[in-house]
Write a protein that holds these residues in place. Structure first.
Motif, PDB file in Angstrom:
ATOM      1  N   UNK A 185       1.017  -1.276  -0.080  1.00  0.00           N
ATOM      2  CA  UNK A 185      -0.227   0.199  -0.204  1.00  0.00           C
ATOM      3  C   UNK A 185       1.019   1.260   0.052  1.00  0.00           C
ATOM      4  N   UNK A 186       0.413   2.294  -0.974  1.00  0.00           N
ATOM      5  CA  UNK A 186       1.090   3.913  -1.574  1.00  0.00           C
ATOM      6  C   UNK A 186       2.878   3.203  -1.568  1.00  0.00           C
ATOM      7  N   UNK A 187       3.450   1.644  -2.170  1.00  0.00           N
ATOM      8  CA  UNK A 187       5.103   1.980  -1.710  1.00  0.00           C
ATOM      9  C   UNK A 187       5.707   2.694  -1.425  1.00  0.00           C
ATOM     10  N   UNK A 236       2.403   6.615  -8.220  1.00  0.00           N
ATOM     11  CA  UNK A 236       1.155   6.587  -9.077  1.00  0.00           C
ATOM     12  C   UNK A 236       0.317   8.088  -8.488  1.00  0.00           C
ATOM     13  N   UNK A 237       0.107   7.617  -9.848  1.00  0.00           N
ATOM     14  CA  UNK A 237      -1.310   9.085  -9.581  1.00  0.00           C
ATOM     15  C   UNK A 237      -2.687   8.170  -9.076  1.00  0.00           C
ATOM     16  N   UNK A 238      -3.914   8.875  -7.962  1.00  0.00           N
ATOM     17  CA  UNK A 238      -4.782   8.448  -7.773  1.00  0.00           C
ATOM     18  C   UNK A 238      -4.209   7.288  -6.643  1.00  0.00           C
ATOM     19  N   UNK A 239      -3.283   7.504  -5.904  1.00  0.00           N
ATOM     20  CA  UNK A 239      -3.159   6.386  -5.133  1.00  0.00           C
ATOM     21  C   UNK A 239      -4.188   6.405  -3.725  1.00  0.00           C
ATOM     22  N   UNK A 274      -4.218   4.779  -1.288  1.00  0.00           N
ATOM     23  CA  UNK A 274      -3.413   4.827  -0.131  1.00  0.00           C
ATOM     24  C   UNK A 274      -2.654   6.570   0.690  1.00  0.00           C
ATOM     25  N   UNK A 275      -1.651   6.636  -0.586  1.00  0.00           N
ATOM     26  CA  UNK A 275      -1.496   8.091  -0.138  1.00  0.00           C
ATOM     27  C   UNK A 275      -2.723   8.907   0.055  1.00  0.00           C
ATOM     28  N   UNK A 276      -4.107   9.528  -0.503  1.00  0.00           N
ATOM     29  CA  UNK A 276      -4.833   9.453  -0.164  1.00  0.00           C
ATOM     30  C   UNK A 276      -5.519   9.264   1.328  1.00  0.00           C
ATOM     31  N   UNK A 277      -5.662   7.680   1.864  1.00  0.00           N
ATOM     32  CA  UNK A 277      -5.718   7.696   3.118  1.00  0.00           C
ATOM     33  C   UNK A 277      -4.846   8.086   4.175  1.00  0.00           C
ATOM     34  N   UNK A 314      -3.479  16.396  -3.638  1.00  0.00           N
ATOM     35  CA  UNK A 314      -3.309  14.496  -3.638  1.00  0.00           C
ATOM     36  C   UNK A 314      -2.260  14.594  -4.389  1.00  0.00           C
ATOM     37  N   UNK A 315      -1.342  14.920  -5.504  1.00  0.00           N
ATOM     38  CA  UNK A 315      -0.603  14.752  -6.149  1.00  0.00           C
ATOM     39  C   UNK A 315       0.971  15.173  -5.073  1.00  0.00           C
ATOM     40  N   UNK A 316       0.601  15.982  -4.904  1.00  0.00           N
ATOM     41  CA  UNK A 316       1.494  16.057  -3.824  1.00  0.00           C
ATOM     42  C   UNK A 316       2.279  15.517  -2.947  1.00  0.00           C
ATOM     43  N   UNK A 317       0.927  14.647  -2.441  1.00  0.00           N
ATOM     44  CA  UNK A 317       1.037  13.701  -0.921  1.00  0.00           C
ATOM     45  C   UNK A 317       1.690  12.607  -1.991  1.00  0.00           C
ATOM     46  N   UNK A 318       1.423  12.807  -2.731  1.00  0.00           N
ATOM     47  CA  UNK A 318       2.030  11.136  -3.652  1.00  0.00           C
ATOM     48  C   UNK A 318       3.296  11.154  -4.020  1.00  0.00           C
TER      49      UNK A 318
END
Length: 217
Positions: A66-68, A103-106, A108-111, A153-157
């Protein structure tokens, strides 16, 4: 929609097509593997490293979660799956490069960004919250810098990649090899929406591998 029976059908196609075409390659691999590159990616079903990088069997040693994420080095008792894979790849296989690809739309990063699993019932495990807590510092850093930006969101990824690369350097067997010049670390980011690949420079910024594309902060 793909189910297990569909996977079995896929195996039959593989056995009669790709396996035969690459028979010599499989024969070379029967006694062991010697990949030069380790890829740490997300478990997301849309992001398959071997497909993105168009590699053959045996060319990359892949770990997905999850989330690399790469956790920091620690020796407390427990089941350290990513750390074990990292140790095996570096000290036994002797990989020369490690790539962390976000990656985009991750999810795990969103969580991690929204802390959506913070109050998850312990009966469900609480595993996601515990795992993405590795990104608590990254979340605060990104929020402080970008606030309510639509690019949050992208910056978090992107920050998940930077966090994993920083954590890699806490492993003594990684740090010593990087400093000796026998191991290189790379960051990458795959944008699902358009299939664009970005790589991270020494300054921490991401640059597209497509021509005439702007950098990602």
């Amino acid at each position: 929609m793909t189910y297990f029976n569909d996977l079995l059908d896929g195996y039959q196609r593989f056995r009669t097509a790709d396996y035969r075409r690459q028979h010599e390659r499989w024969a070379q691999l029967k006694d062991g593997q010697a990949p030069k590159v380790m890829v740490i990616g997300c478990a997301d079903s849309r992001v398959e490293p071997s497909q993105i990088f168009d590699t053959l069997p045996g060319e990359i040693f892949v770990v997905r979660n999850v989330a690399n994420l790469v956790p920091p080095y620690e020796t407390t008792p427990g089941h350290h799956g990513v750390s074990a894979a990292l140790e095996f790849a570096v000290t036994k296989l002797g990989v020369e490069e490690i790539v962390v690809i976000g990656h985009g739309k991750c999810g795990g990063a969103h969580a991690a960004l929204t802390e959506m699993f913070h109050d998850a019932e312990r009966g469900d495990g609480g595993f996601v919250h515990d795992w993405v807590s590795l990104l608590d510092g990254a979340r605060e850093k990104v929020k402080a810098k970008f606030g309510d930006s639509p690019d949050l969101g992208r910056e978090m990824e992107l920050e998940t990649v930077r966090t994993s690369l920083a954590n890699l350097m806490t492993f003594p067997f990684v740090k010593s090899r990087v400093e000796a010049g026998t191991l290189k670390l790379h960051g990458a980011y795959f944008a699902i929406t358009d299939g664009e690949l970005w790589t991270m420079g020494e300054d921490g910024e991401f640059v597209s591998q497509l021509k005439s594309a702007p950098a990602l902060a």
